[in-house]
Design a protein around this motif. Structure first.
Motif, short mmCIF file in Angstrom:
data_model
loop_
_atom_site.label_atom_id
_atom_site.label_comp_id
_atom_site.label_asym_id
_atom_site.label_seq_id
_atom_site.Cartn_x
_atom_site.Cartn_y
_atom_site.Cartn_z
N ILE A 150 32.08 40.39 69.66
CA ILE A 150 32.44 39.96 68.05
C ILE A 150 31.54 39.48 67.13
O ILE A 150 31.40 39.72 65.87
CB ILE A 150 33.52 38.64 68.41
CG1 ILE A 150 34.75 39.54 69.16
CG2 ILE A 150 34.15 38.29 66.81
CD1 ILE A 150 35.52 40.79 68.53
N HIS A 151 30.66 38.77 67.59
CA HIS A 151 29.30 38.27 66.88
C HIS A 151 28.53 39.09 66.53
O HIS A 151 28.22 39.38 65.45
CB HIS A 151 28.47 37.28 67.84
CG HIS A 151 27.18 36.91 67.02
ND1 HIS A 151 27.09 36.16 66.07
CD2 HIS A 151 25.83 37.35 67.52
CE1 HIS A 151 25.89 36.04 65.76
NE2 HIS A 151 24.96 36.79 66.74
N TYR A 154 31.05 40.96 63.41
CA TYR A 154 31.79 40.20 62.53
C TYR A 154 30.86 38.95 61.76
O TYR A 154 31.06 38.40 60.91
CB TYR A 154 32.88 39.29 63.09
CG TYR A 154 34.18 40.39 63.18
CD1 TYR A 154 35.04 40.88 62.38
CD2 TYR A 154 34.18 41.05 64.57
CE1 TYR A 154 35.93 41.91 62.56
CE2 TYR A 154 35.00 41.97 64.90
CZ TYR A 154 36.09 42.13 64.04
OH TYR A 154 36.95 43.25 64.09
N ASP A 155 29.90 38.70 62.52
CA ASP A 155 28.90 37.48 61.81
C ASP A 155 27.88 38.23 61.16
O ASP A 155 26.60 37.42 61.32
CB ASP A 155 28.57 36.56 63.04
CG ASP A 155 29.42 35.74 63.75
OD1 ASP A 155 30.63 35.63 62.88
OD2 ASP A 155 29.48 35.29 64.88
N THR A 232 39.95 32.90 66.13
CA THR A 232 39.06 33.88 66.08
C THR A 232 37.64 33.52 66.81
O THR A 232 37.23 32.43 66.69
CB THR A 232 38.76 34.05 64.68
OG1 THR A 232 37.34 35.39 64.70
CG2 THR A 232 38.08 33.09 63.77
N SER A 234 34.81 34.81 65.98
CA SER A 234 33.64 34.62 65.15
C SER A 234 33.58 33.39 64.45
O SER A 234 34.61 32.85 63.55
CB SER A 234 33.99 35.70 63.86
OG SER A 234 33.16 35.55 62.81
N ARG A 235 32.53 32.53 64.52
CA ARG A 235 32.26 31.49 63.94
C ARG A 235 32.22 31.48 62.07
O ARG A 235 32.84 30.65 61.68
CB ARG A 235 30.95 30.86 64.40
CG ARG A 235 30.71 29.16 63.99
CD ARG A 235 29.50 28.57 64.52
NE ARG A 235 29.49 28.83 65.99
CZ ARG A 235 30.03 27.75 66.77
NH1 ARG A 235 30.75 26.69 66.16
NH2 ARG A 235 30.02 27.79 67.93
N GLU A 236 31.73 32.60 61.85
CA GLU A 236 31.57 32.74 60.35
C GLU A 236 32.95 32.90 59.79
O GLU A 236 33.19 32.27 58.75
CB GLU A 236 30.65 34.12 60.19
CG GLU A 236 29.37 33.94 60.40
CD GLU A 236 28.54 32.86 59.43
OE1 GLU A 236 28.94 32.96 58.26
OE2 GLU A 236 27.58 32.30 59.98
N GLN A 237 33.78 33.74 60.51
CA GLN A 237 35.24 33.93 60.06
C GLN A 237 35.83 32.56 59.91
O GLN A 237 36.49 32.10 58.87
CB GLN A 237 36.00 34.85 60.80
CG GLN A 237 35.60 36.24 60.66
CD GLN A 237 36.25 37.11 61.46
OE1 GLN A 237 37.00 36.83 62.58
NE2 GLN A 237 36.42 38.57 61.24
N HIS A 258 37.79 28.21 65.63
CA HIS A 258 36.83 29.29 66.29
C HIS A 258 37.18 28.88 67.70
O HIS A 258 36.62 28.35 68.48
CB HIS A 258 35.35 29.07 65.99
CG HIS A 258 34.26 29.53 66.63
ND1 HIS A 258 33.19 28.84 67.33
CD2 HIS A 258 34.18 30.75 66.93
CE1 HIS A 258 32.57 29.99 68.11
NE2 HIS A 258 33.22 31.18 67.74
#
Length: 431
Positions: A150-151, A154-155, A232, A234-237, A258
């Motif tokens: 995912i990273h 998505y990041d 999610t 994704s930390r960014e999301q 997260h």
């Protein structure tokens, strides 16, 4: 039977490569040695810039080698925008196929092009490792390996996604109420459709697994008066989504975490939405996945599963390009398999529909956004990433159009002990 060789006398690099296309080359190909082949009148031209690109093509036949050469700038396009090479992909997926040369042809091809091109150049830095090397991140679909996958995708950059996805920040199939609806209208309609299918009402509790930037959570809380948790990997999301929740004044009723969905401790949800997550969990994990979601529902609670599917029910791993550059470890199967697993875990399926044409339109809209904001996207994420996205969106759009891939929504309910489920006699979300 005599097999006629088409590579006996290749006219330079372009001619040799053109011989690999079974039904001819419907675009114009030129190469760094001055050779040319293909349709002289084609508005689309592909230029092989340097020897490294040829080595990529020869050492990884098919879409992976072509993608490597394109991502590294060794293939240049004319007549299509790099952010939206849709017209080229239409030709590539409809009018010709690459064929394997016979042993005699292969020897002749290598003599013409040079044995040295069988040494693979270093792969682009953003290419994910092959599946067998990902064991360092854990077994397939372990928590650690899923988090890394995912990273990888998505990041990239929240700003990059804002430019491509538009104001909704929604990276899942939209649902177009009319053919001339805008992307934003279609995404809002999709979220509202999910809310109506789930029968959301004020005071209900919603869990949104794989929540992205929180679009579903924010829509449901704002328009249907529920309280909601979105999770999610994704930390960014999660950071972007929680900031949006606070900006909308919803943080007393909505939360974006997260977190792996498997670590959600709360239960007793009235509804669960899973929009674009099932593609990432692995087909063999469907029983545990749907069983986990079932256990989080109250009796009478509803589940809406929305994911990319295949036209058949066989397990299909994504192709080399998608696996290495877009969705590592992604797996797809048909709606029948998904429905079977949902039923086998004790949920009752009440409705399903295929939105594949809608996803083709969604991908086309994202590609137009990428092309329109090309310079800023390149500045934000790098030209290699932008090129990957151009190929990916164009290819997916075409895949949905020709029924190579589909998108299904499956609605299920957790029956009470007496079998009651509080469903209307006819679907009330269609009105």
């Amino acid at each position: 039977m005599t097999i006629r060789s088409t590579l006996l006398a290749p006219t330079g690099i372009a001619g040799a490569l053109a011989g690999l296309f079974e039904h001819g080359m419907p675009f114009r190909l030129t190469a760094y040695d001055g050779s040319a082949a293909g349709d002289v009148d084609s508005a689309i031209r592909v230029h092989l810039v340097r020897e490294r690109g040829l080595a990529y093509i020869l050492t990884a036949p098919g879409d992976l080698g072509m993608a490597r050469a394109y991502v590294m700038g060794d293939l240049e396009l004319e007549g299509v925008h790099p952010g939206d090479p849709y017209d080229l992909l239409v030709l590539a997926m409809s009018r010709f196929t690459l064929r394997m040369p016979s042993p005699v042809e292969l020897v002749q091809l290598l003599r013409a092009l040079g044995i040295s091109h069988l040494l693979p150049p270093p792969v682009p830095a953003l290419e994910h490792a092959p599946r067998w090397r990902r064991l360092v991140d854990g077994a397939m679909h372990s928590k650690a390996r899923d988090a890394e996958a995912i990273h990888h995708h998505y990041d990239v950059s929240n700003r990059f996604y804002e430019l491509v996805l538009g104001p909704s920040m929604t990276y899942t199939c939209a649902c177009y109420p009319t053919a001339d609806a805008t992307l934003e209208e279609a995404q809002a309609f999709k979220y509202d459709l999910v809310c109506r299918k789930l029968g959301l009402r004020p005071g209900m509790r919603l869990l949104d697994v794989g929540c992205g930037w929180g679009g579903m959570v924010r829509h449901a809380v704002t328009h249907y008066g529920v309280t909601a948790i979105g999770v999610t990997l994704s930390r960014e999301q999660a950071t972007w989504g929680q900031e949006a929740v606070k900006a909308d004044g919803l943080d007393d009723r909505a939360e974006i975490r997260h977190q792996d969905y498997r670590d959600v401790a709360e239960g007793e949800f009235d509804a669960i939405s899973s929009i674009g997550l099932t593609e990432h969990i692995g087909v063999r994990n469907y029983p545990s996945y749907f069983g986990f979601l079932r256990d989080k529902l109250v009796p009478g609670g509803r589940l809406l599963n929305h994911c990319i599917t295949r036209p058949d029910n066989r397990l299909t791993r994504t192709g080399a390009f998608i696996d290495r550059y877009v969705f590592p470890d992604g797996e797809l199967t048909g709606s029948g398999k998904i429905i079977t697993e949902i039923q086998d875990c004790g949920l009752e399926v009440r409705h399903e529909e295929n939105l594949r044409e809608h996803y083709a339109m969604t991908c086309r809209a994202w590609a137009r956004n990428l092309a329109a904001h090309w310079d800023e996207c390149v500045a934000e994420a790098g030209e290699q990433t932008a090129r990957v996205w151009g190929l990916y969106l164009a290819g997916c759009s075409r895949g949905f159009e020709i029924n190579d891939i589909q998108l299904h929504q499956v609605l299920a309910v957790k029956p009470r002990e007496d079998g009651s489920v509080d469903f209307p006699l006819r679907p009330d979300w269609l009105s």
